[in-house]
Design a protein around this motif. Structure first.
Motif, mmCIF file in Angstrom:
data_model
loop_
_atom_site.group_PDB
_atom_site.id
_atom_site.type_symbol
_atom_site.label_atom_id
_atom_site.label_comp_id
_atom_site.label_asym_id
_atom_site.label_seq_id
_atom_site.Cartn_x
_atom_site.Cartn_y
_atom_site.Cartn_z
ATOM 1 N N SER A 29 25.727 81.015 43.410
ATOM 2 C CA SER A 29 26.954 80.236 43.267
ATOM 3 C C SER A 29 27.698 80.305 44.600
ATOM 4 O O SER A 29 28.141 81.373 45.013
ATOM 5 C CB SER A 29 27.819 80.813 42.141
ATOM 6 O OG SER A 29 28.954 80.008 41.945
ATOM 7 N N VAL A 30 27.798 79.166 45.278
ATOM 8 C CA VAL A 30 28.305 79.168 46.646
ATOM 9 C C VAL A 30 29.404 78.119 46.806
ATOM 10 O O VAL A 30 29.337 77.049 46.208
ATOM 11 C CB VAL A 30 27.148 78.925 47.658
ATOM 12 C CG1 VAL A 30 26.475 77.599 47.439
ATOM 13 C CG2 VAL A 30 27.623 79.067 49.085
ATOM 14 N N ALA A 31 30.402 78.451 47.604
ATOM 15 C CA ALA A 31 31.468 77.504 47.908
ATOM 16 C C ALA A 31 30.896 76.371 48.756
ATOM 17 O O ALA A 31 30.097 76.608 49.669
ATOM 18 C CB ALA A 31 32.609 78.192 48.642
ATOM 19 N N GLY A 49 36.479 77.446 41.654
ATOM 20 C CA GLY A 49 36.435 78.893 41.757
ATOM 21 C C GLY A 49 37.721 79.478 41.217
ATOM 22 O O GLY A 49 38.523 78.780 40.574
ATOM 23 N N GLU A 50 37.954 80.769 41.470
ATOM 24 C CA GLU A 50 39.206 81.386 41.042
ATOM 25 C C GLU A 50 40.389 80.658 41.659
ATOM 26 O O GLU A 50 41.395 80.444 41.012
ATOM 27 C CB GLU A 50 39.219 82.866 41.422
ATOM 28 C CG GLU A 50 38.299 83.711 40.562
ATOM 29 C CD GLU A 50 38.389 85.174 40.906
ATOM 30 O OE1 GLU A 50 39.469 85.635 41.342
ATOM 31 O OE2 GLU A 50 37.379 85.862 40.720
ATOM 32 N N VAL A 100 38.871 75.810 45.770
ATOM 33 C CA VAL A 100 37.500 76.141 46.144
ATOM 34 C C VAL A 100 36.551 75.603 45.075
ATOM 35 O O VAL A 100 36.710 75.887 43.889
ATOM 36 C CB VAL A 100 37.310 77.670 46.289
ATOM 37 C CG1 VAL A 100 35.863 78.019 46.560
ATOM 38 C CG2 VAL A 100 38.212 78.205 47.384
ATOM 39 N N LYS A 101 35.578 74.809 45.513
ATOM 40 C CA LYS A 101 34.564 74.275 44.606
ATOM 41 C C LYS A 101 33.273 75.051 44.802
ATOM 42 O O LYS A 101 32.791 75.197 45.930
ATOM 43 C CB LYS A 101 34.313 72.783 44.871
ATOM 44 C CG LYS A 101 35.525 71.914 44.637
ATOM 45 C CD LYS A 101 35.909 71.901 43.183
ATOM 46 C CE LYS A 101 37.086 70.976 42.954
ATOM 47 N NZ LYS A 101 37.671 71.158 41.646
#
Length: 129
Positions: free
Chosen positions: A39-41, A74-75, A79-80
Motif C-alpha cells: 500500500s503506497v502513496a 490514507g490517515e 494522501v491517496k
C-alpha cells in the motif's frame, strides 16, 4: 531519435507478450511496483517511477476501473494510497511469466554482455533527472 525508437521497439515486444492478460507493459510495471511497495502513496510511487503525479494518477484510474487496484485515502485524507486488489494480484501472477519470456527474448537478442552493458547505461540515466 535512436533512444526513442529503441524504447518503442522494446515496448512493442513487451506489449505483445502481455496481450493475453490484457495489459500493456506500462500497466504491468505499475501493478508490479504497487505489489512490491504494497500500500503506497501515489506521490511516493510517482517519485519511485520517475513520473509526474498527474500521469500516474490517470494511469492508476484506468487500472482502478478494471478492478486491478484500489485507491483509498490514507490517515491524512490528502494522501491517496494505492494497493492491488485480489483481481490485480491474479492478473499480475498470470503476467509475470509472459513478461519473463519477453525479457528472455530481449536478452537473447542482445547477448549477455550487451544486456549487462545496457542495464548499466540505463541505470546511469537516473542521474539526469
Amino acid at each position: 531519435m535512436h533512444v526513442r525508437r529503441a524504447s518503442r521497439i522494446v515496448t512493442q515486444v513487451y506489449d505483445s507478450a502481455l496481450r493475453p492478460v490484457g495489459l500493456g507493459v506500462n500497466q504491468f510495471m505499475l501493478l508490479a511496483a504497487v505489489h512490491l511497495m504494497e500500500s503506497v502513496a501515489i506521490t511516493h510511487l510517482a517519485q519511485e517511477l520517475f513520473t509526474d503525479q498527474t500521469t500516474l494518477t490517470r494511469n492508476l484510474k484506468l487500472l482502478e476501473k478494471r478492478g486491478l487496484v484500489a485507491i483509498n485515502s490514507g490517515e491524512d485524507r490528502r494522501v491517496k494510497l494505492v494497493s492491488l486488489t485480489a483481481e490485480g494480484q491474479l492478473i499480475l501472477t498470470q503476467a509475470i511469466p509472459l513478461w519473463e519470456q519477453a525479457q528472455a527474448t530481449v536478452k537473447e537478442h542482445l547477448g549477455q554482455q550487451n544486456w549487462q552493458t545496457l542495464l548499466s547505461l540505463l541505470s546511469e540515466m537516473k542521474t539526469l533527472s
